[in-house]
Design an enzyme around this catalytic site. Structure first.
Site, PDB file in Angstrom:
ATOM      1  N   CYS A 188       9.618   1.552   3.534  1.00 35.41           N
ATOM      2  CA  CYS A 188      10.499   0.440   3.924  1.00 35.41           C
ATOM      3  C   CYS A 188      11.922   0.961   4.129  1.00 35.41           C
ATOM      4  CB  CYS A 188      10.469  -0.664   2.888  1.00 35.41           C
ATOM      5  SG  CYS A 188      11.217  -0.170   1.357  1.00 35.41           S
ATOM      6  N   PHE A 245       0.803  -1.228   0.000  1.00 35.88           N
ATOM      7  CA  PHE A 245       0.000   0.000   0.000  1.00 35.88           C
ATOM      8  C   PHE A 245       0.832   1.273   0.000  1.00 35.88           C
ATOM      9  CE2 PHE A 245       0.782  -0.024   4.611  1.00 35.88           C
ATOM     10  CZ  PHE A 245       0.965   1.327   4.839  1.00 35.88           C
ATOM     11  N   LYS A 295      -1.227  -7.225  -9.413  1.00 39.48           N
ATOM     12  CA  LYS A 295      -2.235  -7.259  -8.335  1.00 39.48           C
ATOM     13  C   LYS A 295      -1.815  -6.185  -7.333  1.00 39.48           C
ATOM     14  CE  LYS A 295      -3.037  -8.446  -4.561  1.00 39.48           C
ATOM     15  NZ  LYS A 295      -3.340  -7.415  -3.508  1.00 39.48           N
TER      16      LYS A 295
HETATM   17  P1  NAD Z   1       1.294  -6.609   3.119  1.00 36.93           P
HETATM   18  O1  NAD Z   1       2.287  -7.701   3.244  1.00 36.93           O
HETATM   19  O2  NAD Z   1       0.165  -6.565   4.084  1.00 36.93           O
HETATM   20  O3  NAD Z   1       0.603  -6.643   1.660  1.00 36.93           O
HETATM   21  C1  NAD Z   1       1.378  -6.692   0.486  1.00 36.93           C
HETATM   22  C2  NAD Z   1       0.585  -7.402  -0.599  1.00 36.93           C
HETATM   23  O4  NAD Z   1       0.323  -8.751  -0.185  1.00 36.93           O
HETATM   24  C3  NAD Z   1      -0.765  -6.762  -0.889  1.00 36.93           C
HETATM   25  O5  NAD Z   1      -0.976  -6.762  -2.273  1.00 36.93           O
HETATM   26  C4  NAD Z   1      -1.757  -7.681  -0.168  1.00 36.93           C
HETATM   27  O6  NAD Z   1      -2.998  -7.763  -0.828  1.00 36.93           O
HETATM   28  C5  NAD Z   1      -1.068  -9.023  -0.175  1.00 36.93           C
HETATM   29  N1  NAD Z   1      -1.322  -9.825   1.035  1.00 36.93           N
HETATM   30  C6  NAD Z   1      -1.505  -9.353   2.298  1.00 36.93           C
HETATM   31  N2  NAD Z   1      -1.667 -10.394   3.161  1.00 36.93           N
HETATM   32  C7  NAD Z   1      -1.568 -11.521   2.434  1.00 36.93           C
HETATM   33  C8  NAD Z   1      -1.634 -12.904   2.760  1.00 36.93           C
HETATM   34  N3  NAD Z   1      -1.837 -13.324   4.006  1.00 36.93           N
HETATM   35  N4  NAD Z   1      -1.486 -13.800   1.763  1.00 36.93           N
HETATM   36  C9  NAD Z   1      -1.261 -13.388   0.494  1.00 36.93           C
HETATM   37  N5  NAD Z   1      -1.207 -12.097   0.133  1.00 36.93           N
HETATM   38  C10 NAD Z   1      -1.346 -11.163   1.080  1.00 36.93           C
HETATM   39  O7  NAD Z   1       2.105  -5.244   3.119  1.00 36.93           O
HETATM   40  P2  NAD Z   1       1.532  -3.769   3.184  1.00 36.93           P
HETATM   41  O8  NAD Z   1       0.998  -3.514   4.547  1.00 36.93           O
HETATM   42  O9  NAD Z   1       0.677  -3.496   2.012  1.00 36.93           O
HETATM   43  O10 NAD Z   1       2.884  -2.940   2.969  1.00 36.93           O
HETATM   44  C11 NAD Z   1       3.752  -2.587   4.015  1.00 36.93           C
HETATM   45  C12 NAD Z   1       4.902  -3.552   4.114  1.00 36.93           C
HETATM   46  O11 NAD Z   1       5.606  -3.606   2.883  1.00 36.93           O
HETATM   47  C13 NAD Z   1       5.935  -3.129   5.149  1.00 36.93           C
HETATM   48  O12 NAD Z   1       6.375  -4.276   5.830  1.00 36.93           O
HETATM   49  C14 NAD Z   1       7.051  -2.535   4.320  1.00 36.93           C
HETATM   50  O13 NAD Z   1       8.325  -2.563   4.929  1.00 36.93           O
HETATM   51  C15 NAD Z   1       7.002  -3.430   3.116  1.00 36.93           C
HETATM   52  N6  NAD Z   1       7.621  -2.799   1.974  1.00 36.93           N
HETATM   53  C16 NAD Z   1       8.824  -3.294   1.546  1.00 36.93           C
HETATM   54  C17 NAD Z   1       9.468  -2.714   0.475  1.00 36.93           C
HETATM   55  C18 NAD Z   1      10.780  -3.248   0.007  1.00 36.93           C
HETATM   56  O14 NAD Z   1      11.202  -2.885  -1.099  1.00 36.93           O
HETATM   57  N7  NAD Z   1      11.448  -4.091   0.757  1.00 36.93           N
HETATM   58  C19 NAD Z   1       8.884  -1.626  -0.191  1.00 36.93           C
HETATM   59  C20 NAD Z   1       7.661  -1.150   0.269  1.00 36.93           C
HETATM   60  C21 NAD Z   1       7.030  -1.748   1.349  1.00 36.93           C
END
Ligand code: NAD
Length: 489
Positions: free
Chosen positions: A287, A155, A179
């Site tokens: 992140c 997000f 997605k």
């Molecule tokens: P999230 O893991 O909740 O969601 C990411 C994606 O996974 C979304 O598209 C969501 O629909 C899907 N998803 C969520 N739960 C799932 C599940 N149980 N099974 C399968 N798919 C699932 O992450 P978020 O809250 O959207 O984003 C924040 C996180 O992303 C933080 O931990 C941040 O550090 C990380 N992030 C990392 C980077 C990087 O480059 N390392 C960049 C941006 C954000």
């Protein structure tokens, strides 16, 4: 620009056309500053993902055979359209994600740079030739696209992160499914309105909205050969395990807990501004946000005073309003989670230097706002020192020497970013050499992912081997094939 929706619900984009999802379930997309509902997003399931995968599979042979120089013409047009519409997209991004308009514009610019880099694919995906690898025998290495590929995105950067993947994927001759996060689907809905104007062959680029069910369907679909994920570490690990168990190539970028180390010889006024931006920009939901500031020797006390003043003076509010420097966090659940971590931290002995918990922004009382918060006395073994907070909270810690600071940083399980502030080249080299993190900042607070380089998280911040962007993207999106030839005369 208008979002593509029907009866208040966003549409998917499959085989070159907007289509309603077959899903019975949907969720609301809310403005984090006001809690106003912007639209509903369908929680697509296997049949929608299946339709996108079949469209992408059918489009692949024709797209793969389209010369790279022709493929990139679509990207030149895409770049122009993104730039022409960047203001509208940035405003929509702020409305659904909460960050300030300046942050939204900046993120889109970084995203567009990936489109620019991908237009170099005719050079970037060249192979190699060695004549006379044996007597009269030549060897050729060629790169071919992988097939149908997909990306699942988080997000916090709704505009930039999908563009870490889409341009390279299709420039290399793959067909693509996105997605996006169900929390912020509007930005990509608008970007796909521009994709629609490109008149790509139907099925080359597809968009499926949804959450876990859609992700699981992507993980299991046999047509999908490679999968990119960005999100929290727990989900990154799950996606990596299931994708690879299903024989797919996977790159999964996870969460972070980034430390910045401040040496006594650093320019404290400069450090303070940079660290405040890193810790509180995007409300700490990057992140690459600074989450822990380690003061070395006497730097700790000086920094504590200056960061307290800088953090307390930040203007928090609705990101579309002038002068606002920090917006809300994404959701009421996220705010509750952050408050819970702070509560736990206090139980573990952390002291609050600046308390941003109790806040109401006039005119935006329903928004998910927190103010900048600073903790001290944070024990390195405590949960608050180890957990990704993903909110506007900076924890202060102390180390006697740079070597102690490096040892402390290396005890953290995440390895996304670590930064050093110093005027000593020797200290900088020591830090760069020994720290176990993939992105290092020297007198820089956000070692930002630039399109030209791989974005290189380590340890629990990354699962896979080839990273996103830079030359890794070309490696990830191509198969190498070696041909050894003899032509008897
Ligand atoms: P999230 O893991 O909740 O969601 C990411 C994606 O996974 C979304 O598209 C969501 O629909 C899907 N998803 C969520 N739960 C799932 C599940 N149980 N099974 C399968 N798919 C699932 O992450 P978020 O809250 O959207 O984003 C924040 C996180 O992303 C933080 O931990 C941040 O550090 C990380 N992030 C990392 C980077 C990087 O480059 N390392 C960049 C941006 C954000």
């Amino acid at each position: 620009m208008q979002t593509a929706q029907q009866d208040g619900q966003l549409l998917n984009y499959i085989q070159g056309a907007w289509r309603p999802s077959g899903a019975g379930e949907s969720s609301q997309v809310k403005n984090p500053a006001t809690q106003e509902t912007l639209c509903r997003v369908p929680l697509s399931g296997r049949s929608d993902v299946g339709a996108a995968a079949e469209a992408a599979r059918a489009a692949f042979p024709g797209w793969r055979a389209t010369p790279a120089v022709e493929r990139i013409q679509y990207l030149f047009k895409f770049k122009r359209l993104l730039e022409d519409h960047s203001e509208e997209i940035s405003r929509a991004l702020t409305q659904e994600c909460g960050k300030t308009l300046a942050e939204a514009r900046g993120e889109l610019t970084r995203g567009i740079q990936n489109v620019e880099v991908a237009t170099g694919i005719p050079s970037l995906m060249m192979g190699a030739v060695s004549e006379d690898i044996a007597r009269g025998i030549d060897e050729i290495m060629i790169r071919q696209p992988v097939g149908v590929v997909a990306a699942i995105t988080p997000f916090n950067f709704p505009g930039m992160i999908p563009l870490w993947f889409l341009p390279y994927a299709i420039a290399c001759g793959n067909t693509f499914i996105l997605k996006p996060s169900e929390k912020v689907p509007v930005t990509m809905n608008l970007v796909f309105a521009l994709v629609d104007e490109l008149k790509l062959p139907p099925g080359v680029v597809n968009l499926v909205n949804g959450a876990k069910e859609a992700v699981d369907a992507l993980l299991d679909h046999p047509a999908i050969r490679a999968l990119s994920f960005v999100g929290s570490s727990a989900v990154a690990k799950y996606v990596y395990s299931r994708a690879t168990a299903n024989g797919k190539r996977a790159q999964c970028q996870g969460g972070a807990k980034n430390a910045v180390v401040i040496m006594p010889d650093a320019d404290m006024a400069q450090v303070t501004n940079i660290v405040a931006e890193s810790a509180y920009g995007c409300a700490g939901q990057r992140c690459l946000a600074a989450s822990i500031a380690v003061g070395v020797g006497e730097a700790g006390e000086v920094f504590k005073r200056s960061i307290r003043n800088a953090a307390a003076s930040l203007k928090v509010g609705y990101g579309l309003e002038d002068g606002v420097q920090m917006g809300p966090v994404i959701s009421p659940e996220s705010k509750r989670r952050i408050l819970g971590i702070l509560e736990k931290g206090a139980q573990e002995g952390a002291r609050i230097v600046l308390d941003g918990r109790d806040t109401a922004i006039p005119g935006y009382e329903k928004g998910n706002f927190l103010l900048p918060t600073i903790l001290e006395g944070v024990n390195a073994a405590s949960e608050i020192a180890r957990t990704e907070i993903f909110g506007p909270v900076l924890s202060l810690m102390h180390a006697a020497t740079i070597d102690d600071a490096i040892s402390l940083v290396n005890t953290f399980s995440y390895g996304n970013m670590a930064c050093l502030f110093t005027s000593s080249g020797a200290a900088a080299r020591n830090f760069r050499y020994h720290v176990q993190a993939g992105n290092i900042g020297i007198n820089v607070g956000v070692a930002a992912p630039m399109a030209f380089f791989p974005f290189s998280g380590w340890k629990d911040s990354f699962f896979g081997d080839l990273h996103g962007q830079g030359h890794d993207a070309i490696e990830f999106y191509t198969e190498k094939k070696v041909v050894i030839e003899r032509w008897p005369s």
